[in-house]
Write a protein that holds these residues in place. Structure first.
Motif, PDB file in Angstrom:
ATOM      1  N   LYS A 120       0.848  -1.199   0.000  1.00 54.88           N
ATOM      2  CA  LYS A 120       0.000   0.000   0.000  1.00 54.88           C
ATOM      3  C   LYS A 120       0.884   1.250   0.000  1.00 54.88           C
ATOM      4  N   VAL A 121       0.283   2.370  -0.314  1.00 52.28           N
ATOM      5  CA  VAL A 121       1.026   3.628  -0.359  1.00 52.28           C
ATOM      6  C   VAL A 121       1.680   3.876   1.001  1.00 52.28           C
ATOM      7  N   GLY A 122       2.948   4.235   0.988  1.00 52.00           N
ATOM      8  CA  GLY A 122       3.680   4.514   2.230  1.00 52.00           C
ATOM      9  C   GLY A 122       4.495   3.339   2.736  1.00 52.00           C
ATOM     10  N   ASP A 123       4.284   2.149   2.156  1.00 47.39           N
ATOM     11  CA  ASP A 123       5.069   0.986   2.613  1.00 47.39           C
ATOM     12  C   ASP A 123       6.548   1.162   2.249  1.00 47.39           C
ATOM     13  N   ARG A 124       7.409   0.779   3.165  1.00 43.85           N
ATOM     14  CA  ARG A 124       8.835   0.631   2.854  1.00 43.85           C
ATOM     15  C   ARG A 124       8.982  -0.696   2.121  1.00 43.85           C
ATOM     16  N   ALA A 125       9.762  -0.716   1.037  1.00 44.67           N
ATOM     17  CA  ALA A 125       9.798  -1.924   0.206  1.00 44.67           C
ATOM     18  C   ALA A 125      11.163  -2.087  -0.460  1.00 44.67           C
ATOM     19  N   ALA A 126      11.440  -3.315  -0.904  1.00 47.46           N
ATOM     20  CA  ALA A 126      12.697  -3.604  -1.610  1.00 47.46           C
ATOM     21  C   ALA A 126      12.438  -4.712  -2.616  1.00 47.46           C
ATOM     22  N   TYR A 127      13.320  -4.798  -3.613  1.00 43.15           N
ATOM     23  CA  TYR A 127      13.087  -5.810  -4.648  1.00 43.15           C
ATOM     24  C   TYR A 127      14.357  -6.167  -5.421  1.00 43.15           C
ATOM     25  N   ALA A 128      14.289  -7.371  -6.027  1.00 46.22           N
ATOM     26  CA  ALA A 128      15.144  -7.747  -7.154  1.00 46.22           C
ATOM     27  C   ALA A 128      14.172  -7.957  -8.302  1.00 46.22           C
ATOM     28  N   SER A 129      14.414  -7.343  -9.437  1.00 40.68           N
ATOM     29  CA  SER A 129      13.399  -7.426 -10.493  1.00 40.68           C
ATOM     30  C   SER A 129      13.988  -7.617 -11.868  1.00 40.68           C
ATOM     31  N   ASN A 130      13.175  -8.187 -12.714  1.00 41.14           N
ATOM     32  CA  ASN A 130      13.416  -8.300 -14.129  1.00 41.14           C
ATOM     33  C   ASN A 130      12.119  -7.808 -14.749  1.00 41.14           C
ATOM     34  N   PRO A 131      11.970  -6.843 -15.553  1.00 39.55           N
ATOM     35  CA  PRO A 131      13.006  -6.152 -16.300  1.00 39.55           C
ATOM     36  C   PRO A 131      13.828  -5.186 -15.455  1.00 39.55           C
ATOM     37  N   SER A 132      14.936  -4.761 -16.086  1.00 37.24           N
ATOM     38  CA  SER A 132      15.836  -3.836 -15.410  1.00 37.24           C
ATOM     39  C   SER A 132      15.218  -2.437 -15.338  1.00 37.24           C
ATOM     40  N   GLY A 133      15.954  -1.502 -14.709  1.00 38.51           N
ATOM     41  CA  GLY A 133      15.477  -0.118 -14.630  1.00 38.51           C
ATOM     42  C   GLY A 133      15.536   0.466 -13.238  1.00 38.51           C
ATOM     43  N   SER A 134      16.305  -0.162 -12.340  1.00 38.01           N
ATOM     44  CA  SER A 134      16.324   0.326 -10.951  1.00 38.01           C
ATOM     45  C   SER A 134      17.313   1.478 -10.728  1.00 38.01           C
ATOM     46  N   TYR A 135      18.209   1.752 -11.680  1.00 38.87           N
ATOM     47  CA  TYR A 135      19.158   2.876 -11.513  1.00 38.87           C
ATOM     48  C   TYR A 135      18.395   4.187 -11.744  1.00 38.87           C
ATOM     49  N   CYS A 136      17.576   4.582 -10.792  1.00 37.32           N
ATOM     50  CA  CYS A 136      16.770   5.799 -10.968  1.00 37.32           C
ATOM     51  C   CYS A 136      16.225   6.222  -9.604  1.00 37.32           C
ATOM     52  N   ASP A 137      15.616   7.423  -9.571  1.00 36.19           N
ATOM     53  CA  ASP A 137      14.996   7.900  -8.333  1.00 36.19           C
ATOM     54  C   ASP A 137      13.597   7.319  -8.164  1.00 36.19           C
ATOM     55  N   LEU A 138      12.904   7.179  -9.262  1.00 41.03           N
ATOM     56  CA  LEU A 138      11.464   6.878  -9.229  1.00 41.03           C
ATOM     57  C   LEU A 138      11.116   6.036 -10.437  1.00 41.03           C
ATOM     58  N   ARG A 139      10.271   5.024 -10.239  1.00 40.39           N
ATOM     59  CA  ARG A 139       9.873   4.231 -11.394  1.00 40.39           C
ATOM     60  C   ARG A 139       8.518   3.573 -11.168  1.00 40.39           C
ATOM     61  N   VAL A 140       7.901   3.178 -12.264  1.00 45.34           N
ATOM     62  CA  VAL A 140       6.726   2.307 -12.220  1.00 45.34           C
ATOM     63  C   VAL A 140       7.207   0.920 -12.610  1.00 45.34           C
ATOM     64  N   MET A 141       6.749  -0.096 -11.881  1.00 44.48           N
ATOM     65  CA  MET A 141       7.247  -1.448 -12.138  1.00 44.48           C
ATOM     66  C   MET A 141       6.229  -2.502 -11.691  1.00 44.48           C
ATOM     67  N   PRO A 142       6.374  -3.741 -12.175  1.00 42.13           N
ATOM     68  CA  PRO A 142       5.475  -4.806 -11.725  1.00 42.13           C
ATOM     69  C   PRO A 142       5.617  -5.020 -10.220  1.00 42.13           C
ATOM     70  N   ALA A 143       4.495  -5.144  -9.525  1.00 44.54           N
ATOM     71  CA  ALA A 143       4.519  -5.266  -8.060  1.00 44.54           C
ATOM     72  C   ALA A 143       4.954  -6.657  -7.600  1.00 44.54           C
ATOM     73  N   GLN A 144       4.879  -7.636  -8.496  1.00 40.64           N
ATOM     74  CA  GLN A 144       5.100  -9.024  -8.045  1.00 40.64           C
ATOM     75  C   GLN A 144       6.476  -9.254  -7.434  1.00 40.64           C
ATOM     76  N   TRP A 145       7.452  -8.453  -7.827  1.00 39.50           N
ATOM     77  CA  TRP A 145       8.806  -8.650  -7.314  1.00 39.50           C
ATOM     78  C   TRP A 145       9.050  -7.925  -5.996  1.00 39.50           C
ATOM     79  N   VAL A 146       8.154  -6.995  -5.660  1.00 43.66           N
ATOM     80  CA  VAL A 146       8.433  -6.055  -4.577  1.00 43.66           C
ATOM     81  C   VAL A 146       7.910  -6.605  -3.246  1.00 43.66           C
ATOM     82  N   CYS A 147       8.747  -6.563  -2.223  1.00 42.68           N
ATOM     83  CA  CYS A 147       8.375  -7.094  -0.904  1.00 42.68           C
ATOM     84  C   CYS A 147       8.427  -5.961   0.121  1.00 42.68           C
ATOM     85  N   LYS A 148       7.526  -6.015   1.087  1.00 45.99           N
ATOM     86  CA  LYS A 148       7.608  -5.058   2.200  1.00 45.99           C
ATOM     87  C   LYS A 148       8.918  -5.301   2.939  1.00 45.99           C
TER      88      LYS A 148
END
Ligand code: NDP
Length: 331
Positions: free
Chosen positions: A83-111
């Motif tokens: 949910k909005v405000g959650d602290r989260a981390a991920y390893a993901s495919n496709p690439s694109g994490s070298y950035c400040d902000l991104r939209v990405m598939p949620a399936q890889w992201v964990c609280k």
């Protein structure tokens, strides 16, 4: 609606670190199954080098990076675990994490558990989930038991230092290889029972000596070309060769016929993204990693920090074997 923008690191063509360019991208709203995340730190991985160089060809132009941590800023339809405000981390495919902000598939992201800070979260997901699946889900026939010998190459690196500590917690006798005396010492203080400087010493002879000629039950090899042949000879009968990288170059083609006389060996080429193909396995493996880190069994050693705009230097140092443990890009 205001359009958001972000700094990002992009390559327009494959090549050396000079191909990494700082660009501005626009960031929209998350669609179904997606989130928007504002990063606090980004993880650096050797796979980023393969993707930049073209060893792993990418559709160009592309933004690089596969690991980060931050705060969820917007959640698309159908996303229930964040949910909005959650602290989260991920390893993901496709690439694109070298950035400040991104939209990405949620399936890889964990609280991210409160006890784990953003830099640690950014450094540990891809490397920690890799150590998890290698040691726990990529085992030789009959499994690994406390007391078993395993050989882990590049033991003082990002994945390596996590694996040393986790293997010790599992009761395994990990023999680590590394490219300098200082790196060997680091592997030993992090749980490796033996460390071999494979630049100076013949690691096959040392492994035979350490195991009284019997060999190890499994080899975890991310170095590739330079270590492959001797690694096979380090295995006990029915041993498992788990190849998971090519830091020195890809392994040359070989005939399966060679595996019989060497002791009916098993060979596998593993990749994290098969293991975290579903939300369920991603979360199960991440929970195991979070438990290992919050309990103190595994410490995440962030040994290098670079600003996002200095990512070229970060790649140079990683490729030149100058780094140990984990590296993060700060924002
Ligand atoms: P590391 O921090 O381990 O850096 C790579 C290390 O490889 C170097 O520090 C170096 O250590 C060693 N190395 C040996 N030969 C060379 C060479 N010729 N050039 C450069 N490095 C060399 O990186 P990561 O922790 O990010 O990743 C470790 C490995 O695991 C990588 O090969 C990576 O691609 C792989 N990997 C694979 C995954 C998968 O699922 N298949 C997932 C995650 C990582 P030393 O000097 O001690 O030899």
């Amino acid at each position: 609606m205001t359009t958001l923008t972000s700094r990002a690191i992009q390559i327009d063509q494959h090549g050396g670190p000079e191909q990494l360019k700082l660009v501005q991208i626009s960031v929209g709203e998350p669609g179904p199954g997606e989130i928007r995340i504002r990063h606090h730190a980004v993880g650096l991985n050797f796979i980023d080098v393969y993707q930049r160089s073209g060893l792993y060809p990418m559709q160009l132009p592309v933004q690089l990076g596969m690991e980060a941590a931050g705060v969820v800023e917007a959640v698309g339809e159908g996303v229930t675990h964040l949910k909005v405000g959650d602290r989260a981390a991920y390893a993901s495919n496709p690439s694109g994490s070298y950035c400040d902000l991104r939209v990405m598939p949620a399936q890889w992201v964990c609280k991210l558990p409160d006890a784990i800070n953003f830099e640690t979260g950014a450094a540990m997901m891809l490397k920690g989930l890799t150590a998890q699946y290698l040691l726990k889900r990529t085992q030789p026939q009959g499994g690994l038991q406390p007391g078993d010998f395993v050989l882990f190459h590049a033991a003082a690196g990002g994945v390596g230092l996590i694996a040393c500590q986790w293997a010790k917690a599992m009761g395994l006798r990990l023999i680590g290889t590394a490219g300098s005396e200082q790196k060997c010492a680091l592997a030993l203080t992090n749980g490796a029972q033996y460390a071999i400087n494979y630049v100076k010493e013949d690691f096959l002879a040392r492994v035979k000596e350490i195991t009284a000629g019997r060999g190890v039950k499994a080899v975890y090899d991310s170095v590739g070309k330079d270590t492959w042949d001797k690694s096979l000879d380090c295995l006990a009968p029915f041993g498992l060769m788990a190849s998971f990288g090519n830091a020195s170059g890809p392994v040359a083609p070989f005939s399966p016929g060679i595996l019989g006389p060497k002791g009916s060996l098993y060979v596998t080429r593993q990749t994290l993204f098969t293991h975290i193909a579903t939300r369920e396995t991603t979360q199960t493996m991440a929970d195991d990693l979070f438990a290992a880190v919050t309990s103190g069994q595994v410490k995440i050693h962030i040994e290098q920090r670079y600003r996002l705009e200095d990512v070229q230097q970060a790649h140079r140092d990683l490729e030149a074997r100058k780094t140990t443990g984990c590296t993060v890009l700060t924002l």
